[in-house]
Design an enzyme around this catalytic site. Structure first.
Site, short mmCIF file in Angstrom:
data_model
loop_
_atom_site.label_atom_id
_atom_site.label_comp_id
_atom_site.label_asym_id
_atom_site.label_seq_id
_atom_site.Cartn_x
_atom_site.Cartn_y
_atom_site.Cartn_z
N VAL A 1 -26.70 89.89 -62.51
CA VAL A 1 -27.39 89.57 -61.26
C VAL A 1 -27.64 90.87 -60.53
O VAL A 1 -27.00 91.89 -60.80
CB VAL A 1 -26.57 88.59 -60.37
CG1 VAL A 1 -26.50 87.22 -61.01
CG2 VAL A 1 -25.18 89.13 -60.10
N SER A 2 -28.55 90.86 -59.58
CA SER A 2 -28.99 92.11 -58.96
C SER A 2 -28.06 92.63 -57.86
O SER A 2 -28.05 93.81 -57.56
CB SER A 2 -30.40 91.96 -58.39
OG SER A 2 -31.32 91.69 -59.43
N SER A 3 -27.29 91.74 -57.22
CA SER A 3 -26.45 92.19 -56.11
C SER A 3 -25.13 91.43 -56.10
O SER A 3 -24.98 90.39 -56.73
CB SER A 3 -27.16 91.99 -54.78
OG SER A 3 -27.24 90.61 -54.46
#
Length: 200
Positions: free
Chosen positions: A11-13
């Protein structure tokens, strides 16, 4: 040396979670005879230099990985150049790649072709998203919106900001990108959307 299947989840964050990806991946893993190992990252897809991916890549370079499995191809990365370079390396090392959502399997010619097409589309969508944010910022400046974030204590968006928020939300933009474009905090954007919904 015994090889394993590497399942990569990203996931990105840190505010996002892996729950949308894990059920499908765990079901797929349960159906395999070969050992399976999960690698995780909470990191941007704009770079291939990520802690979890680096561990997977080391295992692959040491000849310990037979297949890399992802929920969706964009979990590997967001840049066409980075993905195409990876695809070339996988072919050289005879490592298969499987993407569950897109039904891509590098073991087939059609799978390899589709992987390259989707990689190009992922980068195109990322560039479009960035352009929309920049356009929103320019429109905000043109309408006199003070830049550099929301004013301390302010709890309401201006009419111009409200219209931009509604338009960008309708176009599918994330709250983070909308907040950056209009120069407001995310809670203020959420409140504006909630107020708009209650007036319908």
């Amino acid at each position: 040396m015994k090889k394993h299947i590497a399942i990569y989840v990203r996931v990105s964050s840190k505010k996002q979670n892996l729950h949308s990806q894990l059920p499908d991946l765990k079901r797929w893993a349960a159906s395999q005879d070969q050992p399976v190992k999960f690698y995780h990252d909470k990191f941007t897809g704009r770079t291939m230099d990520r802690p979890g991916w680096n561990k997977l890549e080391t295992a692959m370079q040491e000849g310990r990985v037979s297949t890399i499995v992802v929920w969706r191809l964009d979990r590997l990365g967001r840049t066409c150049k980075g993905l195409v370079t990876l695809f070339d390396e996988l072919r050289e090392r005879k490592v298969n790649l499987v993407s569950l959502r897109e039904h891509i399997d590098f073991a087939t010619p059609a799978g390899r072709m589709m992987a390259n097409v989707i990689a190009a589309m992922a980068e195109f969508e990322s560039e479009l998203r960035a352009e929309r944010v920049l356009a929103g910022q320019a429109a905000a400046r043109a309408n006199g919106v003070r830049w550099g974030g929301s004013t301390k204590g302010r709890r309401k968006a201006t009419d111009t900001q409200s219209k931009m928020i509604m338009r960008m939300k309708a176009e599918g933009e994330t709250i983070v990108n909308i907040a950056k474009a209009v120069g407001l905090s995310r809670p203020t954007v959420y409140k504006c959307l909630a107020d708009h919904a209650s007036q319908k």
